[in-house]
Enzyme design. Structure first.
Site, PDB file in Angstrom:
ATOM      1  N   LYS A  40      -8.740   8.439   3.691  1.00 27.37           N
ATOM      2  CA  LYS A  40      -9.480   7.037   3.712  1.00 27.37           C
ATOM      3  C   LYS A  40     -10.603   7.286   4.452  1.00 27.37           C
ATOM      4  O   LYS A  40     -11.611   5.925   4.143  1.00 27.37           O
ATOM      5  CB  LYS A  40      -8.306   6.119   4.186  1.00 27.37           C
ATOM      6  CG  LYS A  40      -7.154   5.796   3.369  1.00 27.37           C
ATOM      7  CD  LYS A  40      -6.328   4.888   3.868  1.00 27.37           C
ATOM      8  CE  LYS A  40      -5.097   4.766   3.016  1.00 27.37           C
ATOM      9  NZ  LYS A  40      -4.199   5.868   2.882  1.00 27.37           N
ATOM     10  N   HIS A  69      -1.543   8.237   6.217  1.00 32.51           N
ATOM     11  CA  HIS A  69      -1.925   6.898   5.893  1.00 32.51           C
ATOM     12  C   HIS A  69      -3.125   6.374   6.445  1.00 32.51           C
ATOM     13  O   HIS A  69      -4.122   6.068   5.640  1.00 32.51           O
ATOM     14  CB  HIS A  69      -0.681   5.935   5.852  1.00 32.51           C
ATOM     15  CG  HIS A  69      -1.020   4.493   5.559  1.00 32.51           C
ATOM     16  ND1 HIS A  69      -1.061   4.270   4.111  1.00 32.51           N
ATOM     17  CD2 HIS A  69      -1.308   3.507   6.196  1.00 32.51           C
ATOM     18  CE1 HIS A  69      -1.361   3.140   4.100  1.00 32.51           C
ATOM     19  NE2 HIS A  69      -1.478   2.749   5.217  1.00 32.51           N
ATOM     20  N   GLU A 113       1.035   5.734  13.660  1.00 29.49           N
ATOM     21  CA  GLU A 113       1.386   6.841  12.905  1.00 29.49           C
ATOM     22  C   GLU A 113       1.408   8.183  13.584  1.00 29.49           C
ATOM     23  O   GLU A 113       2.205   8.880  13.451  1.00 29.49           O
ATOM     24  CB  GLU A 113       0.518   6.871  11.703  1.00 29.49           C
ATOM     25  CG  GLU A 113       0.563   8.046  10.715  1.00 29.49           C
ATOM     26  CD  GLU A 113      -0.089   8.008   9.331  1.00 29.49           C
ATOM     27  OE1 GLU A 113       0.395   8.631   8.680  1.00 29.49           O
ATOM     28  OE2 GLU A 113      -1.055   7.126   9.320  1.00 29.49           O
ATOM     29  N   HIS A 158      -9.735   2.191   1.599  1.00 24.62           N
ATOM     30  CA  HIS A 158      -8.275   2.047   1.328  1.00 24.62           C
ATOM     31  C   HIS A 158      -8.046   1.529  -0.071  1.00 24.62           C
ATOM     32  O   HIS A 158      -8.663   0.406  -0.147  1.00 24.62           O
ATOM     33  CB  HIS A 158      -7.770   1.077   2.380  1.00 24.62           C
ATOM     34  CG  HIS A 158      -6.284   1.043   2.495  1.00 24.62           C
ATOM     35  ND1 HIS A 158      -5.420   1.542   1.635  1.00 24.62           N
ATOM     36  CD2 HIS A 158      -5.501   0.092   3.289  1.00 24.62           C
ATOM     37  CE1 HIS A 158      -4.180   1.082   1.768  1.00 24.62           C
ATOM     38  NE2 HIS A 158      -4.220   0.404   2.843  1.00 24.62           N
ATOM     39  N   CYS A 166       0.719  -1.226  -0.035  1.00 27.86           N
ATOM     40  CA  CYS A 166      -0.027  -0.003   0.037  1.00 27.86           C
ATOM     41  C   CYS A 166       0.767   1.366  -0.093  1.00 27.86           C
ATOM     42  O   CYS A 166       0.193   2.255   0.068  1.00 27.86           O
ATOM     43  CB  CYS A 166      -0.713  -0.137   1.262  1.00 27.86           C
ATOM     44  SG  CYS A 166      -1.969  -1.400   1.166  1.00 27.86           S
ATOM     45  N   PHE A 195       1.920  -3.754   3.826  1.00 28.85           N
ATOM     46  CA  PHE A 195       2.314  -4.948   4.435  1.00 28.85           C
ATOM     47  C   PHE A 195       3.877  -5.211   4.040  1.00 28.85           C
ATOM     48  O   PHE A 195       4.166  -4.865   2.838  1.00 28.85           O
ATOM     49  CB  PHE A 195       1.546  -5.954   3.620  1.00 28.85           C
ATOM     50  CG  PHE A 195       0.125  -6.050   4.305  1.00 28.85           C
ATOM     51  CD1 PHE A 195      -0.380  -5.406   5.456  1.00 28.85           C
ATOM     52  CD2 PHE A 195      -0.781  -6.833   3.889  1.00 28.85           C
ATOM     53  CE1 PHE A 195      -1.492  -5.606   5.821  1.00 28.85           C
ATOM     54  CE2 PHE A 195      -2.051  -7.291   4.585  1.00 28.85           C
ATOM     55  CZ  PHE A 195      -2.417  -6.322   5.565  1.00 28.85           C
TER      56      PHE A 195
END
Length: 414
Positions: A326, A294, A305, A331, A154, A390
């Site tokens: 998002k 993110h 984060e 996402h 991502c 990931f």
């Protein structure tokens, strides 16, 4: 810039819906979700691939490549570039996908099992490989320069933009398509993510399901689409009097080196990527005016984060507006970074920060200014965009509002 998203299939529609706090999340109606834990997603609506690409081309391409070509077409028209006035060997393509043509793969596995090997499509492999989108863009625009399809989960969009930025700054290209694309809302994908308890199960209220930094968040909402930007050296852009949205001035990347799916709980990799981007941009943390987080709406991810931003910016972290796209888009996996970079470029140009919707009861561990509920007008010069994936991949890019000034060789426009 070009966008295919749950909030609209062009930049202006996407941007208008984003700043108005509209959610693009809805119930899945493209396959049977009766036995699925998560039954909602950010599905692309009103996308007619045959009308955009032509019947024969649309049929041989997976949906993720269709999205990429449509977004690239909008970006190309927006940039007003002319192939007759470009050195094809200095026109590059850095466009990636996290999962690639999974829809095509699943369809052909079903065909194999039901009808036998002779009925499997001979175009399966070129349609499903994750570099297919980059290849198709290269072929369509005769882009003979460097072509790469980064696979950093991502973080792909920011990885592509950052590496394209490096490519141009090194003098190896003048113009580069950069970004990401994804079309992974399938029965198989939803089952896997759902069984991993990664997805929100707020099925009865789709528009409220993606809620970054909110205490009631219960996972991310899968989405699809593409975000493609055309990066160009500043000298090349000025020579042809191009419209300039903003400048890419910094890029940083890192790895958590922690876990294949879980983010580092203290945000170590995120901190390193942001710090590297700031150093690469040759600015101080105090010069960052806005952050595009993110922020996937997961329990651990949003906290880590936030910790990374606090560590990097100190007390100043409480004064920097942080937006979480998002919350509206869901996402978009490999497409997220490209789409969110476009949103940040529009923010800097228009002086508007999109809201973080559904932030009704902030998690006590998430106590920064996340621009809750309503968009905010603000004069901004410099913005930072985060993308994590990931495998512990982290990528951050820094954009600066374009101001007509003395040409500097390390600048790249988009």
């Amino acid at each position: 810039m070009g966008v295919v998203s749950p909030l609209g299939n062009n930049v202006q529609t996407f941007w208008n819906n984003l700043i108005n706090g509209k959610s693009g999340i809805s119930s899945i109606d493209t396959f049977d979700v009766t036995d699925h834990k998560a039954k909602i997603a950010g599905i692309i609506r009103d996308f007619d691939a045959e009308k955009i690409l032509g019947k024969s081309e649309a049929r041989r391409l997976d949906r993720f490549s269709q999205f990429a070509l449509a977004a690239a077409e909008e970006a190309w028209e927006d940039a007003k570039l002319d192939l007759n006035n470009i050195d094809a060997e200095r026109l590059g393509v850095y466009v990636g996908s996290g999962i690639g043509g999974i829809e095509t793969l699943i369809e052909n596995i079903d065909t194999l099992r039901q009808k036998g090997p002779r009925r499997v499509s001979p175009t399966l492999v070129p349609a499903m490989i994750s570099n297919a989108a980059a290849a198709q863009i290269s072929i369509k625009w005769n882009a003979m320069g460097p072509s790469m399809s980064p696979v950093s989960a991502c973080a792909i969009g920011n990885t592509a933009i950052g590496e394209a930025f490096r490519l141009i700054r090194s003098g190896e290209a003048d113009v580069v398509f950069a970004g990401g694309t994804e079309a992974a809302i399938t029965d198989l994908s939803m089952a896997s993510f759902g069984n991993a308890t990664a997805l929100s199960q707020r099925n009865n209220d789709p528009e409220k399901a993606s809620r970054p930094f909110d205490q009631a968040r219960d996972g991310f909402v899968m989405s699809e689409g593409a975000g493609i930007l055309i990066l160009e050296s500043l000298t090349h852009a000025l020579r042809r009097k191009a419209k300039i949205y903003s400048e890419v001035i910094g890029y940083g990347a890192s790895s958590d080196a922690h876990h294949i799916v879980a983010t580092h709980p203290e945000g170590k990799g995120a901190f390193n990527a942001m710090r590297s981007a700031i150093r690469n941009a040759n600015i101080s943390p105090d010069e960052v005016n806005v952050i595009s987080a993110h922020a996937t709406s997961t329990k651990v991810g949003d906290i880590s984060e936030t910790k990374a931003m606090k560590q990097l910016f100190g007390e100043k972290a409480y004064q920097i507006p942080v937006t979480a796209n998002k919350s509206m888009l869901g996402h978009m996996l490999g497409a997220a970074g490209g789409v969110e970079a476009i949103a940040l470029a529009m923010s800097l140009k228009e002086g508007i920060i999109p809201p973080t919707i559904n932030l009704e009861n902030p998690d006590p561990s998430c106590d920064l200014d996340y621009v809750p509920t309503v968009a905010r007008q603000m004069n901004m010069k410099t913005g930072l965009s985060n993308s994590f994936g990931f495998g512990g991949h982290n990528a951050a890019v820094i954009l600066k509002k374009y101001e007509d000034e003395t040409i500097c060789s390390n600048k790249v426009k988009l």
